[in-house]
Design a protein around this motif. Sequence first.
Motif, PDB file in Angstrom:
ATOM      1  N   LEU A   1     -19.410  -1.718  45.661  1.00 33.32           N
ATOM      2  CA  LEU A   1     -18.111  -3.094  45.840  1.00 33.32           C
ATOM      3  C   LEU A   1     -18.475  -3.970  47.802  1.00 33.32           C
ATOM      4  N   PRO A   2     -18.049  -3.229  48.436  1.00 29.43           N
ATOM      5  CA  PRO A   2     -17.956  -3.600  49.980  1.00 29.43           C
ATOM      6  C   PRO A   2     -19.831  -4.160  49.971  1.00 29.43           C
ATOM      7  N   LEU A   3     -20.577  -3.858  49.256  1.00 30.56           N
ATOM      8  CA  LEU A   3     -21.844  -4.437  49.590  1.00 30.56           C
ATOM      9  C   LEU A   3     -22.589  -5.330  48.328  1.00 30.56           C
ATOM     10  N   VAL A   4     -21.940  -5.753  47.659  1.00 34.57           N
ATOM     11  CA  VAL A   4     -22.435  -7.118  46.030  1.00 34.57           C
ATOM     12  C   VAL A   4     -21.045  -8.135  46.143  1.00 34.57           C
ATOM     13  N   SER A   5     -21.979  -8.752  45.169  1.00 33.68           N
ATOM     14  CA  SER A   5     -20.766  -9.846  44.958  1.00 33.68           C
ATOM     15  C   SER A   5     -19.305  -9.524  43.305  1.00 33.68           C
ATOM     16  N   LEU A   6     -18.613  -9.227  44.452  1.00 35.49           N
ATOM     17  CA  LEU A   6     -17.228  -8.768  43.110  1.00 35.49           C
ATOM     18  C   LEU A   6     -16.982  -9.574  41.537  1.00 35.49           C
ATOM     19  N   GLU A   7     -18.115 -10.637  41.453  1.00 39.42           N
ATOM     20  CA  GLU A   7     -17.916 -11.793  40.470  1.00 39.42           C
ATOM     21  C   GLU A   7     -18.201 -10.572  39.138  1.00 39.42           C
TER      22      GLU A   7
ATOM     23  N   ALA B   1      -9.124 -11.247  45.555  1.00 41.35           N
ATOM     24  CA  ALA B   1     -10.324 -12.432  45.922  1.00 41.35           C
ATOM     25  C   ALA B   1      -9.971 -13.611  44.863  1.00 41.35           C
ATOM     26  N   PRO B   2     -10.048 -14.278  45.955  1.00 39.09           N
ATOM     27  CA  PRO B   2     -10.240 -15.655  44.702  1.00 39.09           C
ATOM     28  C   PRO B   2     -11.056 -16.017  43.166  1.00 39.09           C
ATOM     29  N   GLN B   3     -12.102 -15.499  43.340  1.00 40.37           N
ATOM     30  CA  GLN B   3     -12.598 -15.725  42.546  1.00 40.37           C
ATOM     31  C   GLN B   3     -12.916 -14.661  40.678  1.00 40.37           C
TER      32      GLN B   3
ATOM     33  N   GLU C   1      -8.383 -14.814  38.091  1.00 38.09           N
ATOM     34  CA  GLU C   1      -8.054 -14.450  36.295  1.00 38.09           C
ATOM     35  C   GLU C   1      -7.286 -12.860  35.771  1.00 38.09           C
ATOM     36  N   VAL C   2      -8.777 -12.338  36.106  1.00 35.47           N
ATOM     37  CA  VAL C   2      -8.534 -10.852  36.123  1.00 35.47           C
ATOM     38  C   VAL C   2      -7.010 -10.277  36.953  1.00 35.47           C
ATOM     39  N   CYS C   3      -6.471 -10.674  38.038  1.00 33.68           N
ATOM     40  CA  CYS C   3      -5.763 -10.660  38.514  1.00 33.68           C
ATOM     41  C   CYS C   3      -4.388 -10.087  37.565  1.00 33.68           C
ATOM     42  N   HIS C   4      -3.883 -12.158  37.674  1.00 32.03           N
ATOM     43  CA  HIS C   4      -3.262 -12.589  36.241  1.00 32.03           C
ATOM     44  C   HIS C   4      -2.789 -11.255  35.759  1.00 32.03           C
ATOM     45  N   MET C   5      -4.191 -10.985  34.628  1.00 32.35           N
ATOM     46  CA  MET C   5      -4.383 -10.906  33.157  1.00 32.35           C
ATOM     47  C   MET C   5      -3.237  -9.125  33.996  1.00 32.35           C
TER      48      MET C   5
ATOM     49  N   ALA D   1      -1.557  -6.558  45.745  1.00 30.34           N
ATOM     50  CA  ALA D   1      -2.241  -7.518  45.280  1.00 30.34           C
ATOM     51  C   ALA D   1      -1.797  -8.505  44.093  1.00 30.34           C
ATOM     52  N   LEU D   2      -0.858  -7.757  43.607  1.00 36.95           N
ATOM     53  CA  LEU D   2      -0.576  -8.026  42.280  1.00 36.95           C
ATOM     54  C   LEU D   2       0.641  -8.761  42.163  1.00 36.95           C
ATOM     55  N   CYS D   3       0.632  -8.851  43.656  1.00 35.98           N
ATOM     56  CA  CYS D   3       2.296  -9.285  44.062  1.00 35.98           C
ATOM     57  C   CYS D   3       1.291 -10.851  44.689  1.00 35.98           C
ATOM     58  N   SER D   4       0.385 -11.451  44.339  1.00 38.59           N
ATOM     59  CA  SER D   4      -0.310 -11.999  45.598  1.00 38.59           C
ATOM     60  C   SER D   4      -0.173 -13.395  44.259  1.00 38.59           C
ATOM     61  N   LEU D   5      -0.048 -12.461  43.616  1.00 38.03           N
ATOM     62  CA  LEU D   5      -0.197 -14.402  42.531  1.00 38.03           C
ATOM     63  C   LEU D   5       1.500 -14.042  41.372  1.00 38.03           C
TER      64      LEU D   5
END
Length: 395
Positions: A169-175, A213-215, A218-222, A253-257
């Motif tokens: 995860l720290p090495l690549v995109s979170l997409e 992370a912003p990108q 939607e995963v965080c929301h679900m 992290a979930l609280c961020s939304l």
Amino acid sequence: MNEGQIEITIPHLFRCPISLDLFEDPVTLCTGQTYDRSSIEKWFSAGNLTCPVTMQKLRDPSVVPNHTLRHLIDQWLQLGHQFDDHGNSATIDYLASLKHTLESPQLENKLQALEKIRVLSDEYCSFRKSCFHQLNFLPLLLELVFDTHLSKYHMEFTELALSCILKLLPLVSLEPLNMIKDESKLATFLLLFEKGTISVKISLCHLIDSTSAPQIEEVCHMLGHSQKLVHEIVVLVNQGCEASKVAIKAMLALCSLQSNRENLVRGGAIDGVITYISGCETMQKNLAPLAMAIIKKLLVLESAKEALVNHPKGVETLVKMVFRVCNQECSEIAVGILSIVCGDFGRAREEAIGAGVLTQLLFLLQSQCGTKTKTKARMLLKLLRSKWIEEPKHV
């Protein structure tokens, strides 16, 4: 290419599938296949509307520059001389073979490949980082984890695969984490959290922590809208040691939304965090500010305020956090939270005074805490004094 480049053995990954030469301007089609721009343009100009490798009909013939591969080739050309003649080529071929093993049906071989990937991902190398990214290891590992059936053997595989994912995860995109939005993968995620080992749950909490992370919002929301998941995280918060640490971070992290907060309160987040904080004397004190931050974020909701005041140790626990010699952040957050609930609930004021908040505030004002904290402490004292004058019978 110059003479020096010709002498180097070109890794398969760096060859255009059409010309078989080193990429000069790599571009990617909608099929995910990459070609040299000049080669694919010749293919199209000949009237072909398919992908040369997959032979799929192209719904969109446009091409996208593959900057990651271009950068990887540049690194290979510039840094290759620092290693043995075939060092970088061997690295690429080796990683490609590991990926191929992961794609095979043999589970025992998959486990061996994962062990090797875990070791390789521990040793940071910018060239290898680019290889992991270009070879799409993260999407593959995520696919494998969230397509795995729950069995004793598969759980071992899941634990190891998740371990590798966290190292990448720290090495690549979170997409690629966006694939969790898929209904079946989300269901597997939730099932793993419910039925998985403590190791799997800890790893999944780390993934949840990444969803702030912003990108991948939607995963965080679900995830935040799953009542069962929230309940499982709340239970994990008070398991102690590493489990508590990652569960607190996942909940934050979930609280961020804002859209997740009501469900977190309904799932018992306030009760779970208060229980955690009240036990901080024997647990990780350094996590107390994160736990307090969760309460602060949730307190915008009336239901959260009521949950806090209704908890048998809610107000008392916060009073104990007011004067923290080694943690001014906790003191400031505690004073702010108490100001909110004491302003809205008479019972909270009574409990706070009964728990010794006045003494704690006076100690805080005499300490070396920051100006902002002292200002909040004075405001809380003023609030309690004014309410005491208005309602002397209650104190």
